[in-house]
Design an enzyme around this catalytic site. Structure first.
Site, PDB file in Angstrom:
ATOM      1  N   ASN A 176      38.512  51.151  42.274  1.00  0.00           N
ATOM      2  CA  ASN A 176      39.182  49.911  42.701  1.00  0.00           C
ATOM      3  C   ASN A 176      40.257  50.141  43.758  1.00  0.00           C
ATOM      4  O   ASN A 176      40.905  49.194  44.192  1.00  0.00           O
ATOM      5  CB  ASN A 176      39.816  49.205  41.496  1.00  0.00           C
ATOM      6  N   GLY A 234      46.351  46.139  36.026  1.00  0.00           N
ATOM      7  CA  GLY A 234      45.614  46.492  34.822  1.00  0.00           C
ATOM      8  C   GLY A 234      44.379  47.356  35.009  1.00  0.00           C
ATOM      9  O   GLY A 234      43.786  47.790  34.025  1.00  0.00           O
ATOM     10  N   ASP A 235      43.982  47.629  36.257  1.00  0.00           N
ATOM     11  CA  ASP A 235      42.748  48.404  36.435  1.00  0.00           C
ATOM     12  C   ASP A 235      42.759  49.155  37.772  1.00  0.00           C
ATOM     13  O   ASP A 235      41.802  49.097  38.536  1.00  0.00           O
ATOM     14  CB  ASP A 235      41.526  47.485  36.354  1.00  0.00           C
ATOM     15  N   LEU A 236      43.853  49.876  38.039  1.00  0.00           N
ATOM     16  CA  LEU A 236      43.929  50.654  39.280  1.00  0.00           C
ATOM     17  C   LEU A 236      43.139  51.951  39.084  1.00  0.00           C
ATOM     18  O   LEU A 236      43.689  53.041  38.977  1.00  0.00           O
ATOM     19  CB  LEU A 236      45.390  50.936  39.649  1.00  0.00           C
ATOM     20  N   ASN A 237      41.832  51.784  39.033  1.00  0.00           N
ATOM     21  CA  ASN A 237      40.988  52.955  38.813  1.00  0.00           C
ATOM     22  C   ASN A 237      40.467  53.524  40.128  1.00  0.00           C
ATOM     23  O   ASN A 237      40.710  52.987  41.211  1.00  0.00           O
ATOM     24  CB  ASN A 237      39.864  52.642  37.807  1.00  0.00           C
TER      25      ASN A 237
END
Length: 377
Positions: free
Chosen positions: A235, A229-232
């Site tokens: 991260n 949900g948050d492979l930015n």
């Protein structure tokens, strides 16, 4: 970037412990002596990079960890934090570069601790996670090879979690109104006021309306899974696996921050990865094809899923930009960190709509197609 199970971003108390309190906490909860400490940036939790002295009869040395102090709201959901932590442990055992928890003195993976001694004493969930080496993608000169690798990682990670991760706490990942789940783009209506009246608000309203009409009715045809949900770009950690300065080859050395995990769909993960990698590229509209190629080397998308990609990427831009603006109004002291995406995000979202869905998709799909004949090793 989590903010609870509900749809109220930042109705939370962000922890504000000082270094002395943190040092005492590591000693009392984990039985370790801190020799060095520094704060790490965070959306609504409090994180510290700590080095501890090890001197228990074994050879002396130093181990590095991240102390994660979860905000007051999320701390009230121990099952959710347990699911996130167990998922990290599972992925590490499966060979993914994921952190694992150092157990408390009582042998637990986390501990609920008091944040202060005031009348409104808040309690925060505390974990000590192994420190992962590497450089955030946000700090490297990106290339097509790392975009492909990140797409491949996104698919492999969700596939492993969805097919093999079984733990009683996993049911807590059904987070119906979770603001960061891509299915909940329509909830942005409640926070759009934070943008004021301008062209940015107009484009987000356009995204929301198109999302309601074209994506929401199709959700049932997408393949469900567990999303990170948050492979930015902050991260994902990488290190260079080649000596070439002209064309460095990168490998992923760390996956951080599982606090946005929830049940969603495979296509959500690739859309999220595309959006954040666009932030880090001088040629943002081309990025999607390389990320998509990596993802589809593991898990090819269906026609329905491919058809939703443009609006899903636009939806994630909108989530990131609107929620950051809303949160910055409430926590102006954290504005610099909160508004990282906004530096280029608005420009990219506006450009996507200026060029148009058909042309953007043509670029993405043709790029991805080229990989089927010349797939990287």
């Amino acid at each position: 970037m989590a903010s609870g199970n509900g749809c109220q971003p930042q109705t939370v108390t962000k922890p504000a412990l000082g270094e002395k309190e943190v040092t005492e906490l590591v000693d009392s909860v984990f039985g370790l002596k801190v020799s060095w400490i520094r704060p790490l940036p965070s959306y609504d939790d409090q994180n510290f990079h700590v080095r501890v002295s090890r001197n228990k009869g074994a050879a002396e040395g130093a181990d590095e960890y991240v102390l994660k102090i979860t905000n007051s709201e999320d701390s009230q959901e121990p099952d959710l934090i347990e699911a996130q932590t167990r998922a990290m442990m599972f992925l590490s055992a499966e060979g993914f570069p994921s952190a694992t928890p150092y157990l408390t003195k009582d042998g637990n993976i986390m501990s609920l601790e008091s944040g202060d001694s005031g009348p409104r004493n808040k309690k925060y969930m505390v974990r000590l996670l192994t420190y992962l080496p590497g450089t955030p993608v946000a700090k490297i000169a990106t290339n097509t090879q790392i975009f492909y690798e990140i797409g491949k990682l996104a698919a492999s990670l969700d596939k492993a979690l969805s097919e093999k991760f079984h733990h009683p706490s996993v049911k807590s990942l059904h987070r119906g109104q979770f603001i960061w789940n891509l299915a909940n783009v329509p909830l942005l209506d409640r926070y759009i006021y934070a943008l004021g009246q301008n062209k940015y608000r107009d484009i987000v309203q356009q995204v929301i309306e198109q999302f309601k009409g074209k994506v929401i009715p199709k959700l049932s045809s997408f393949r469900a899974c567990i999303n990170h949900g948050d492979l930015n770009d902050h991260n994902i950690l990488v290190d260079s696996s080649s000596a070439s300065l002209e064309n460095p080859q990168y490998r992923v050395s760390g996956i951080l921050d599982f606090s946005d995990m929830s049940y969603g769909y495979y296509v959500f993960e690739v859309a999220i990865a595309i959006m954040y990698m666009m932030i880090e590229s001088p040629d943002p509209l081309s990025v999607g094809g390389h990320v998509l190629a990596g993802f589809e080397s593991v898990l090819p998308l269906t026609e329905e899923e491919r058809g939703a990609l443009f609006l899903l990427v636009s939806g994630r831009f909108s989530q990131s930009l609107v929620i950051a603006a809303h949160t910055a109004l409430r926590y102006p002291e954290n504005k610099e960190y909160l508004m990282i995406t906004a530096k280029t995000g608005w420009k990219h979202l506006m450009k996507m709509f200026e060029v148009g869905q058909e042309a953007v998709e043509k670029t993405w799909f043709e790029t991805a197609e080229a990989y089927t004949n010349h797939a990287p090793a």
